[in-house]
Write a protein that holds these residues in place. Structure first.
Motif, mmCIF file in Angstrom:
data_model
loop_
_atom_site.group_PDB
_atom_site.id
_atom_site.type_symbol
_atom_site.label_atom_id
_atom_site.label_comp_id
_atom_site.label_asym_id
_atom_site.label_seq_id
_atom_site.Cartn_x
_atom_site.Cartn_y
_atom_site.Cartn_z
ATOM 1 N N VAL A 64 -12.643 17.640 31.759
ATOM 2 C CA VAL A 64 -11.589 18.383 31.066
ATOM 3 C C VAL A 64 -12.138 19.687 30.495
ATOM 4 N N ASN A 65 -11.380 20.755 30.690
ATOM 5 C CA ASN A 65 -11.716 22.059 30.122
ATOM 6 C C ASN A 65 -10.466 22.587 29.413
ATOM 7 N N ALA A 66 -10.568 22.751 28.107
ATOM 8 C CA ALA A 66 -9.416 23.217 27.325
ATOM 9 C C ALA A 66 -9.191 24.723 27.455
ATOM 10 N N GLY A 67 -10.080 25.425 28.141
ATOM 11 C CA GLY A 67 -9.932 26.871 28.274
ATOM 12 C C GLY A 67 -10.664 27.617 27.175
ATOM 13 N N LYS A 68 -10.654 28.962 27.288
ATOM 14 C CA LYS A 68 -11.378 29.787 26.318
ATOM 15 C C LYS A 68 -10.655 29.810 24.971
ATOM 16 N N ASN A 69 -11.405 30.141 23.939
ATOM 17 C CA ASN A 69 -10.819 30.278 22.608
ATOM 18 C C ASN A 69 -9.876 31.491 22.570
ATOM 19 N N ASP A 70 -8.927 31.468 21.637
ATOM 20 C CA ASP A 70 -7.937 32.541 21.510
ATOM 21 C C ASP A 70 -7.937 33.096 20.093
ATOM 22 N N THR A 71 -7.490 34.320 19.986
ATOM 23 C CA THR A 71 -7.305 34.965 18.684
ATOM 24 C C THR A 71 -5.903 35.560 18.647
ATOM 25 N N ILE A 72 -5.150 35.293 17.578
ATOM 26 C CA ILE A 72 -3.797 35.834 17.429
ATOM 27 C C ILE A 72 -3.612 36.318 15.993
ATOM 28 N N ARG A 126 -6.285 16.479 25.978
ATOM 29 C CA ARG A 126 -6.733 15.157 26.436
ATOM 30 C C ARG A 126 -6.014 14.804 27.739
ATOM 31 N N VAL A 127 -6.806 14.267 28.705
ATOM 32 C CA VAL A 127 -6.265 13.871 30.006
ATOM 33 C C VAL A 127 -6.617 12.410 30.262
ATOM 34 N N LYS A 128 -5.610 11.625 30.698
ATOM 35 C CA LYS A 128 -5.837 10.233 31.069
ATOM 36 C C LYS A 128 -5.411 10.019 32.516
ATOM 37 N N GLN A 129 -6.323 9.418 33.314
ATOM 38 C CA GLN A 129 -6.058 9.216 34.733
ATOM 39 C C GLN A 129 -5.470 7.834 34.985
ATOM 40 N N ASN A 130 -5.012 7.643 36.232
ATOM 41 C CA ASN A 130 -4.442 6.348 36.608
ATOM 42 C C ASN A 130 -5.475 5.231 36.594
ATOM 43 N N ASN A 131 -6.766 5.568 36.726
ATOM 44 C CA ASN A 131 -7.800 4.532 36.705
ATOM 45 C C ASN A 131 -8.138 4.082 35.290
ATOM 46 N N GLY A 132 -7.415 4.603 34.311
ATOM 47 C CA GLY A 132 -7.622 4.189 32.927
ATOM 48 C C GLY A 132 -8.642 5.005 32.178
ATOM 49 N N MET A 188 -0.679 27.826 25.752
ATOM 50 C CA MET A 188 -2.040 27.554 26.212
ATOM 51 C C MET A 188 -2.148 27.787 27.716
ATOM 52 N N THR A 189 -3.215 28.467 28.139
ATOM 53 C CA THR A 189 -3.486 28.713 29.559
ATOM 54 C C THR A 189 -4.964 28.489 29.826
ATOM 55 N N GLY A 190 -5.311 28.442 31.102
ATOM 56 C CA GLY A 190 -6.717 28.352 31.493
ATOM 57 C C GLY A 190 -7.331 26.977 31.341
ATOM 58 N N PHE A 191 -6.520 25.949 31.064
ATOM 59 C CA PHE A 191 -7.069 24.596 30.907
ATOM 60 C C PHE A 191 -6.978 23.841 32.239
ATOM 61 N N SER A 192 -7.773 22.801 32.351
ATOM 62 C CA SER A 192 -7.763 21.963 33.569
ATOM 63 C C SER A 192 -8.311 20.578 33.230
ATOM 64 N N PRO A 193 -7.937 19.548 34.002
ATOM 65 C CA PRO A 193 -6.862 19.574 35.003
ATOM 66 C C PRO A 193 -5.505 19.545 34.317
ATOM 67 N N SER A 194 -4.461 19.717 35.108
ATOM 68 C CA SER A 194 -3.114 19.663 34.544
ATOM 69 C C SER A 194 -2.722 18.206 34.279
ATOM 70 N N GLY A 195 -1.617 18.061 33.564
ATOM 71 C CA GLY A 195 -1.104 16.710 33.321
ATOM 72 C C GLY A 195 -1.552 16.080 32.034
ATOM 73 N N ASP A 219 -11.228 17.827 25.584
ATOM 74 C CA ASP A 219 -12.003 19.021 25.262
ATOM 75 C C ASP A 219 -11.263 19.750 24.149
ATOM 76 N N GLU A 220 -11.985 20.570 23.421
ATOM 77 C CA GLU A 220 -11.391 21.275 22.289
ATOM 78 C C GLU A 220 -11.549 22.785 22.444
ATOM 79 N N LYS A 221 -10.647 23.508 21.824
ATOM 80 C CA LYS A 221 -10.748 24.965 21.752
ATOM 81 C C LYS A 221 -10.322 25.400 20.355
ATOM 82 N N GLN A 222 -10.686 26.624 20.020
ATOM 83 C CA GLN A 222 -10.310 27.150 18.716
ATOM 84 C C GLN A 222 -9.361 28.332 18.882
#
Length: 321
Positions: free
Chosen positions: A204-212, A258-264, A221-228, A269-272
């Motif tokens: 899991v990759n939550a993507g880069k940190n953001d500033t607003i 957080r990602v949960k697969q069919n195999n259990g 949120m963008t740049g995260f993987s995998p989807s779902g 991953d976290e981002k700020q």
């Protein structure tokens, strides 16, 4: 030899002996007859070490260490037939024969028979039972291996630590891993296998940190993987829309994907997201003036801030005017 005809071969060396019988009647007449008796040495028999031990989970074994070698004139027997044995000394046992038995080895040679015996103790061996195989995830921490009886044994195999009690899954162990449970009791051993299936956890990759800026619109949120997966944290919905106005916070906010697969298996991953405070802008009091007049407007200034006035409709007033 006694006068009554009793012959004691044990008192004589091996060999042939002529025995004479003399008979005298009442008339004083005497006659005699002879008989040759051959004294043969009995066979020397050794059944082996006196106290022998076997584990009940050795289903069949052959008696060893006895002499002379087994042949047509020798046989093994057991007192009261408490365990099955062949004439040649082959035994078939199981846990039901646990206990101590007396075994005899008998040899006949030249009409003479000798036997010797040994004590055979059948020890009840442990019986290992594995309840079930297990599946773990590649990102799990150490897993205590369970499901084996009797207790007190150790596990060995890929992924098993030196204590023989824990399994450490990893990406290098993906798939089924064969591990073995071994135990020893009263000098007897048993073992059984178990399959530990290592299932791959998501990466899991939550993507880069953001500033607003505070008070801004929602941030998707963008740049995260995998989807779902699902997002969680302050002011964010599960789909990944962050709404800083809901919390009125200035500073850093940690969001979790957080990602949960069919195999259990699951992973996170976290981002700020850093929320910056809005600068203070003071335009001053409203002012009335005549056409053609020039006036400097604006309130106090804060260092490190850039100020710019904008026309209501067209163009821009020069900076610092």
């Amino acid at each position: 030899m006694l006068p009554n005809g009793t012959f004691f071969p044990s008192a004589l060396p091996v060999g042939s002996y002529v025995c004479t019988l003399s008979s005298t009647n009442t008339d004083g007449c005497t006659s005699s007859a002879t008989r040759t008796i051959t004294v043969t040495a009995p066979p020397l028999v050794d059944a082996g070490p006196e106290n022998q031990f076997k584990c009940s989970n050795i289903p069949a074994f052959q008696m060893t260490g006895f002499s002379p070698a087994a042949g047509p004139d020798s046989r093994w027997t057991v007192r009261n037939n408490t365990i099955p044995i062949t004439a040649g000394g082959a035994l078939t046992i199981n846990a039901s024969f646990s206990g101590t038995h007396r075994l005899y080895y008998t040899v006949t040679k030249d009409g003479c028979t000798t036997r010797d015996s040994v004590s055979m103790t059948i020890i009840t061996a442990p019986k290992v039972v594995i309840a079930k195989n297990d599946t773990v995830c590649s990102n799990d921490s150490a897993v205590f291996i369970s499901g084996a009886t009797p207790p007190g044994g150790t596990w060995r195999g890929p992924g098993v630590d030196s204590s023989g009690t824990k399994f450490f899954p990893s990406l290098s162990l993906l798939g089924p891993q064969l591990i073995v449970y071994r135990i020893s009791q009263n000098g007897c051993k048993d073992s059984a296998n178990k399959i530990m299936v290592v299932a791959q956890a998501p990466i899991v990759n939550a993507g880069k940190n953001d500033t607003i800026c505070a008070g801004g619109d929602s941030l998707r949120m963008t740049g995260f993987s995998p989807s779902g997966g699902r997002w969680s944290g302050l002011a964010i919905d599960s789909a990944g829309t962050f709404k800083p106005k809901l919390i009125g916070l200035i500073g850093n906010v940690t969001l979790t994907y957080r990602v949960k697969q069919n195999n259990g298996c699951s992973a996170k991953d976290e981002k700020q997201v850093t929320i910056k405070a809005l600068p203070l802008a003071i335009a001053g009091e409203d002012t009335a003036m005549c056409t053609g007049d020039r006036i400097r407007i604006g309130g106090g200034r804060i260092s490190n801030l850039i100020y710019k006035w904008f026309e209501p409709t067209v163009g821009a007033i020069p900076d610092d005017t």
